[in-house]
Every structure is written in C-alpha cells, then in structure tokens.
Motif scaffolding. Structure first.
Motif, PDB file in Angstrom:
ATOM      1  N   GLU A   1       2.503  59.575  -6.078  1.00  0.00           N
ATOM      2  CA  GLU A   1       1.551  59.937  -5.044  1.00  0.00           C
ATOM      3  C   GLU A   1       2.322  60.082  -3.748  1.00  0.00           C
ATOM      4  O   GLU A   1       3.116  59.205  -3.386  1.00  0.00           O
ATOM      5  CB  GLU A   1       0.467  58.864  -4.911  1.00  0.00           C
ATOM      6  CG  GLU A   1      -0.392  58.727  -6.155  1.00  0.00           C
ATOM      7  CD  GLU A   1      -1.321  57.530  -6.088  1.00  0.00           C
ATOM      8  OE1 GLU A   1      -1.179  56.742  -5.123  1.00  0.00           O
ATOM      9  OE2 GLU A   1      -2.159  57.363  -6.986  1.00  0.00           O
TER      10      GLU A   1
ATOM     11  N   GLN B   1       5.132  60.243 -12.492  1.00  0.00           N
ATOM     12  CA  GLN B   1       3.866  60.445 -11.819  1.00  0.00           C
ATOM     13  C   GLN B   1       3.913  59.704 -10.479  1.00  0.00           C
ATOM     14  O   GLN B   1       4.144  58.493 -10.443  1.00  0.00           O
ATOM     15  CB  GLN B   1       2.706  59.936 -12.687  1.00  0.00           C
ATOM     16  CG  GLN B   1       2.479  60.730 -13.960  1.00  0.00           C
ATOM     17  CD  GLN B   1       1.923  62.132 -13.668  1.00  0.00           C
ATOM     18  OE1 GLN B   1       1.237  62.343 -12.656  1.00  0.00           O
ATOM     19  NE2 GLN B   1       2.236  63.086 -14.537  1.00  0.00           N
TER      20      GLN B   1
ATOM     21  N   TRP C   1      -3.011  62.121   0.864  1.00  0.00           N
ATOM     22  CA  TRP C   1      -2.293  61.632  -0.327  1.00  0.00           C
ATOM     23  C   TRP C   1      -2.547  62.611  -1.458  1.00  0.00           C
ATOM     24  O   TRP C   1      -3.690  62.971  -1.740  1.00  0.00           O
ATOM     25  CB  TRP C   1      -2.760  60.240  -0.713  1.00  0.00           C
ATOM     26  CG  TRP C   1      -2.202  59.156   0.168  1.00  0.00           C
ATOM     27  CD1 TRP C   1      -2.804  58.589   1.238  1.00  0.00           C
ATOM     28  CD2 TRP C   1      -0.929  58.524   0.022  1.00  0.00           C
ATOM     29  NE1 TRP C   1      -1.991  57.649   1.803  1.00  0.00           N
ATOM     30  CE2 TRP C   1      -0.818  57.577   1.060  1.00  0.00           C
ATOM     31  CE3 TRP C   1       0.128  58.657  -0.874  1.00  0.00           C
ATOM     32  CZ2 TRP C   1       0.302  56.781   1.227  1.00  0.00           C
ATOM     33  CZ3 TRP C   1       1.255  57.860  -0.716  1.00  0.00           C
ATOM     34  CH2 TRP C   1       1.341  56.942   0.331  1.00  0.00           C
TER      35      TRP C   1
ATOM     36  N   ARG D   1       2.309  61.130   0.450  1.00  0.00           N
ATOM     37  CA  ARG D   1       1.550  61.348   1.687  1.00  0.00           C
ATOM     38  C   ARG D   1       2.233  62.511   2.401  1.00  0.00           C
ATOM     39  O   ARG D   1       3.400  62.384   2.801  1.00  0.00           O
ATOM     40  CB  ARG D   1       1.555  60.098   2.554  1.00  0.00           C
ATOM     41  CG  ARG D   1       0.680  60.206   3.802  1.00  0.00           C
ATOM     42  CD  ARG D   1       0.655  58.851   4.526  1.00  0.00           C
ATOM     43  NE  ARG D   1      -0.231  58.901   5.684  1.00  0.00           N
ATOM     44  CZ  ARG D   1       0.148  59.235   6.907  1.00  0.00           C
ATOM     45  NH1 ARG D   1       1.418  59.575   7.132  1.00  0.00           N
ATOM     46  NH2 ARG D   1      -0.725  59.267   7.898  1.00  0.00           N
TER      47      ARG D   1
ATOM     48  N   ALA E   1       2.463  56.398  -8.917  1.00  0.00           N
ATOM     49  CA  ALA E   1       1.036  56.652  -9.125  1.00  0.00           C
ATOM     50  C   ALA E   1       0.324  55.363  -9.508  1.00  0.00           C
ATOM     51  O   ALA E   1       0.813  54.594 -10.337  1.00  0.00           O
ATOM     52  CB  ALA E   1       0.829  57.716 -10.207  1.00  0.00           C
TER      53      ALA E   1
ATOM     54  N   GLY F   1      -1.458  63.490  -5.595  1.00  0.00           N
ATOM     55  CA  GLY F   1      -0.837  62.971  -6.802  1.00  0.00           C
ATOM     56  C   GLY F   1      -0.382  64.071  -7.727  1.00  0.00           C
ATOM     57  O   GLY F   1      -1.007  65.130  -7.810  1.00  0.00           O
TER      58      GLY F   1
ATOM     59  N   ASP G   1       0.585  69.530 -11.608  1.00  0.00           N
ATOM     60  CA  ASP G   1      -0.353  68.950 -12.570  1.00  0.00           C
ATOM     61  C   ASP G   1      -0.608  70.012 -13.638  1.00  0.00           C
ATOM     62  O   ASP G   1       0.167  70.973 -13.764  1.00  0.00           O
ATOM     63  CB  ASP G   1      -1.635  68.464 -11.884  1.00  0.00           C
ATOM     64  CG  ASP G   1      -2.355  69.581 -11.129  1.00  0.00           C
ATOM     65  OD1 ASP G   1      -2.078  70.772 -11.413  1.00  0.00           O
ATOM     66  OD2 ASP G   1      -3.177  69.248 -10.254  1.00  0.00           O
TER      67      ASP G   1
END
Length: 448
Positions: free
Chosen positions: A82, A80, A32, A84, A106, A34, A54
């Motif tokens: 996340e 934002q 995962w 996989r 997120a 982010g 980021d």
C-alpha cells in the motif's frame, strides 16, 4: 486554460503537459493505493521506479530517495503493498504516474487501525492510568518470565539475571509468542503466574519483529491479563522503536528483553559496594560504642575497686613508668653514643695527617734549598759578567794600559788641543800619579 482566453491560441506541448499535471494534482489528492509491485528498478541515484498493478490496471510509480530511505524493509517484485501517493504527470514524456511518499506492506494499515482502536478503548477504561502502575520490588528473590522456551529473548534475560542478581530464582511460564493461538496462551501464562503467586516480579519478553509478528501482544485479552495480575509486570517486547498494547498496560515498559531484566533486578556489584560500605559504617559505629561503654565501665570500676587494688594498680603503673623510663634512658644513651660516633668519624676525617705533612715539608725544603742555590749561582755568574764589563769601562784600567788624562788649569778634562794656548798650565793623570806640565804648542789631528 480559462474560457476568457481566445480559442485561437496554440499551446506548446510543454504548456499542455504542465496544465494537465496541475489539473490532475488538483483533482486527485494524496491517497493510499494498494496493488502488486512489478518492474522494480533501484536507480544508482537511490530512487525507486516500479509499476503498481492489480487484475484490471497498472500505473507507473516513482519513489525518490528522500522518501524511500524511511522504508525499513526491502520491497521486491510480486509483493502486495500500500503506497501513499500523489497522482501526477511526468511532463517530459507526458506519462501519468504516482509520486510515492510512503510504503507499507498490504494489510498493515488495517492492523494499525485495530491497534489504535484497542488502545483507545482500554485507555478510556483506565487500564493505562499511571496511578495504577505499581513499584517494582527492590531485591526480588523470585523472578517470573513469560516467553517461549526457544526464544532468544529467554537466553538474553537469563544471562542478564545471572550477571546482575544471581540470588534470584527464575520461574519460566512457557507460551507461544507468535501465531493465532499465541495471545490466548500469553494471557493464560500471566494469569497462572498471578494465581501461583510464587514470583515477586513478572517479565513479559519477546525479540524484535514486524507489527504482524508482535501482534499477539496487542491483543485485548493480554492487556487485561497484565492489568489484573497481582504481580508487577515489566514488558520488554521487540526493539526500542516497537510499542505494543502490552507495553501500555505493563507497570514498566523496557525497550528490549535485556533492558527488562536490568530494570527488574538490582546490580549485584552496586549492592556489594553498598553492603561493604554499610558493614564498614556499622563496624565503626560498634567500635565507637564499645569504646564508650568500656570507658564508662572503667570509670565505674575505678570508683568501686578496693584500696589494695588501687595500690596494686598504681604499683603496676609505677613499674610500667619505670620500665618506660629505662627504655627511654637507654634509647637516649644509644642516640648520644651514635651522635658521638658520628662526631668521632667526622673529627677523624677532619684531623690533618702529620706524617704526610712532614714529608711534604721536607720535600718543599729540599726544593727551596735547590732553588736558592741555583738562584745564587745564577746571580753570582751574572754579577761576575757585570763586574767584567764594568772593569773594562773603568778609567783606571785604561790608565794601566799607558793612557793618561789631561786636565786644564781649572781641572776640566781636555779633549781638543784648541782649548789651550801655548804656555797654559796642564795636569796629567797617570795610572800611578799626576804630572804638572806647560803647553808648548797646540797641534790638532785631522780625521783620516
């Protein structure tokens, strides 16, 4: 490349990129990751291409259609998220990228982990034990509803209750259903309903939303309030695919608020049919019992009545029978008269019309006489014509015109002079007599 291979071997670019991809995929398992979405592109093929970044780095990402079709929300730039993903290398361009298998907003991962923690904790305590589930009342007179007064779910519940079971009185226990204080208010509303004990079943309802929108119903305090409520609780939170901790703690979980109202109340139409059927059955049974009792009473009365009453009853019965006999006789005579009338009509229809027959016979007689006279006249004319023709062929008529018939001595008629010799005897027949002659000379006429 293994160490056993000669160092002088030259790799192609494709081989190099393939080996690099394999090395990256072996070294970096699925994980995962982010970051913030940027440069999002939705290709006509259905695939998504974007950059995940980021404050310090960025990486290219690809999420193919067979994966992104399971994302039930619309990602946009600046969100934002996340993901996989499997770290890999796009061999055609030698670009490092992530192959995304799943995506979530997120923070949802932490929420889900908290959900599982609370669920496991309460499950171990026995709050979700099926043996704790209480049956719902069959015909509740008062239904409590825990929800927001401004929620669309309240309108759906009230509409369903009015249509299915309008006999029930509805008590609303108002509360917030979303926000930081919502969980405490929901637990307090459930506790109030249990304390006041004015309803027979309690509906805990809210419309659909994301996991963060429904999070108040995952609060441990709400689950304990449901388990401690003396009134059976039916939960109808979100949509059919939404599950909360409150659903596991409730006595019955319904997929929607409308379904919760349906589960908590009977169907008025079905109950009306059942009541009507029971009424008809009760009426039939009562009539049968009353008839049986009446027969028994009549039997007792017959055994207890005075002889004069018996004679009077028999007189009435005789009078009734005489009246019925008169009616039957009158009806029989009426039927016979009707049958005679029908036969008379049929006889009149079948009887011949003599006047018409006589007229027809007279006409036929005239036609027969005319035909006979005409036939006789025609036959007489034919006979006259035949007589004329026969008369013209009569030998005597020929003789009357001066001719004669010459016969030989043996009586045969002579037609050729060569048949006689001079001196032969002849007989000549004339119109008015015969002559005897002798042939002197025979001369034969030659044809002209």
């Amino acid at each position: 490349m293994s160490e056993a291979e000669p160092t002088s071997r030259v790799l192609s670019v494709a081989e190099l990129n393939r080996l690099a991809r394999l090395a990256v995929e072996r070294a970096l398992p699925v994980a995962w990751i982010g970051g913030e979405i940027s440069n999002l592109t939705r290709a006509p093929s259905g695939h998504w291409y974007f950059t995940l970044k980021d404050n310090q780095a960025a990486v290219r990402c690809a999420m193919f259609r067979n994966r992104n079709q399971f994302v039930d929300w619309r990602p946009e730039n600046g969100m934002q998220v996340e993901v996989r993903a499997q770290a890999t290398l796009y061999e055609a361009r030698g670009e490092f990228q992530l192959s995304v298998e799943a995506m979530r907003r997120a923070g949802l991962g932490a929420l889900f982990e908290e959900f599982l923690r609370i669920k496991n904790k309460l499950d171990k305590e026995g709050l979700f034990d099926p043996g704790r589930k209480r049956p719902l009342p069959e015909r509740p007179a008062v239904v409590g509803v825990v929800t927001s007064p401004r929620a669309a779910a309240l309108h759906d519940v009230l509409t369903t209750l009015r249509s299915r079971w309008p006999l029930a009185r509805v008590v609303l226990y108002p509360t917030l259903v979303q926000g930081s204080t919502a969980a405490a208010q929901i637990a307090a509303a459930i506790a109030t309903a249990g304390t006041r004990a004015e309803c027979e079943v309690l509906l805990l309802v809210r419309g659909g939303g994301g996991i963060e929108d429904l999070w108040s119903f995952n609060d441990e305090a709400v689950a304990r309030a449901i388990a401690g409520c003396p009134v059976p609780v039916v939960s109808g939170i979100g949509h059919e695919t939404d599950f909360t901790i409150a659903d596991f703690a409730a006595d019955l979980r319904a997929p929607t608020p409308t379904a919760a109202a349906q589960a908590a109340t009977p169907d008025r139409a079905e109950w009306q049919r059942r009541v009507d059927h029971l009424g008809r059955t009760l009426n039939t049974d009562m009539q049968r019992r009353l008839h049986g009792l009446a027969q028994r009473l009549d039997g007792v009365a017959r055994r207890l009545r005075h002889p004069a009453a018996g004679l009077a009853a028999q007189s009435r019965q005789v009078a009734q029978l005489a009246h019925r006999l008169n009616l039957a006789r009158g009806a029989t005579l009426a039927r016979k008269h009707q049958a005679l009338d029908r036969l008379a009509v049929r006889l009149a229809a079948a009887r011949p019309d003599l006047g018409h027959g006589r007229s027809r016979v007279a006409t036929l007689r005239q036609r027969l006489g005319f035909a006979l006279r005409t036939g006789l006249d025609r036959n007489a004319a034919t006979a006259d014509a035949l007589a004329g023709r026969l008369g013209s062929l009569n030998p005597r008529a020929v003789l009357e015109r001066g001719y004669g018939i010459v016969r030989a001595g043996d009586g045969s008629i002579l037609r050729d002079p060569a048949a006689v010799a001079p001196g032969d005897a002849l007989q000549i027949t004339l119109a008015r007599g015969d002559l005897a002659a002798v042939a002197a000379e025979a001369k034969r006429r030659h044809p002209a």
